[in-house]
Design an enzyme around this catalytic site. Structure first.
Site, PDB file in Angstrom:
ATOM      1  N   ASP A  16       0.403  -1.151   0.416  1.00  0.00           N
ATOM      2  CA  ASP A  16       0.033   0.189  -0.048  1.00  0.00           C
ATOM      3  C   ASP A  16       1.112   1.383  -0.285  1.00  0.00           C
ATOM      4  OD1 ASP A  16       0.822  -0.658   2.867  1.00  0.00           O
ATOM      5  OD2 ASP A  16      -0.463   1.000   2.875  1.00  0.00           O
ATOM      6  N   GLU A  58      -0.341  -1.265   5.558  1.00  0.00           N
ATOM      7  CA  GLU A  58       1.384  -0.921   6.043  1.00  0.00           C
ATOM      8  C   GLU A  58       0.666   0.478   7.110  1.00  0.00           C
ATOM      9  OE1 GLU A  58       4.616   0.745   7.796  1.00  0.00           O
ATOM     10  OE2 GLU A  58       3.539   1.338   5.598  1.00  0.00           O
TER      11      GLU A  58
END
Length: 146
Positions: free
Chosen positions: A78, A139
């Site tokens: 991400d 994350e």
């Protein structure tokens, strides 16, 4: 052998895939295909369904070509916002955005480096022990996938 041009092309390809936290599906699909080309078995867990995302963590495994300790590579898929519609620009060997979004180099540059290392090992037919890869989701919003 590490191929710098291919590495750059991989970075550019990855940063163009929208993947703000909880929207990592495009990167997960891309990585699944690329890892399978290299002989990895790829599984996706259900982390996405627990955090309101559209993809889970990818766990990939290659048994290796000789005995040895397992080597683990890990990165996250991400990016922070604004990270959709990234237009990468390369000037004097430096990759940046056109200024309308973040680049998403954290952690797509890490993913690209892992892929390039795996491709180099595969192409050289280098002997290696087992390799495990973990690509996590979300994350950037609190290590939710990890």
């Amino acid at each position: 052998m590490i191929q710098e041009q291919r590495l750059l092309e991989t970075v550019l390809e990855l940063v163009k895939i929208d993947s703000e936290s909880r929207n990592e599906r495009g990167v997960a699909d891309y990585l699944t295909v690329e890892l399978q080309k290299l002989g990895f078995t790829v599984k996706e867990d259900d982390a996405g369904s627990h955090i309101g995302g559209n993809a889970g963590n990818l766990i990939a495994y290659h048994a290796g070509t000789c005995t040895g300790k397992t080597l683990l590579f890990c990165a996250h898929m991400d990016t922070v916002a604004p990270g959709n519609g990234v237009i990468p620009v390369v000037e004097d060997g430096v990759v940046r955005t056109d200024g309308t979004t973040v680049l998403g180099g954290d952690d797509k540059a890490g993913i690209a480096a892992i892929l390039e290392a795996l491709r180099a090992i595969h192409e050289a037919q280098s002997a290696h022990g087992p390799i495990q890869i973990v690509f996590t989701v979300a994350e950037e919003v609190g290590l939710l996938g990890a």
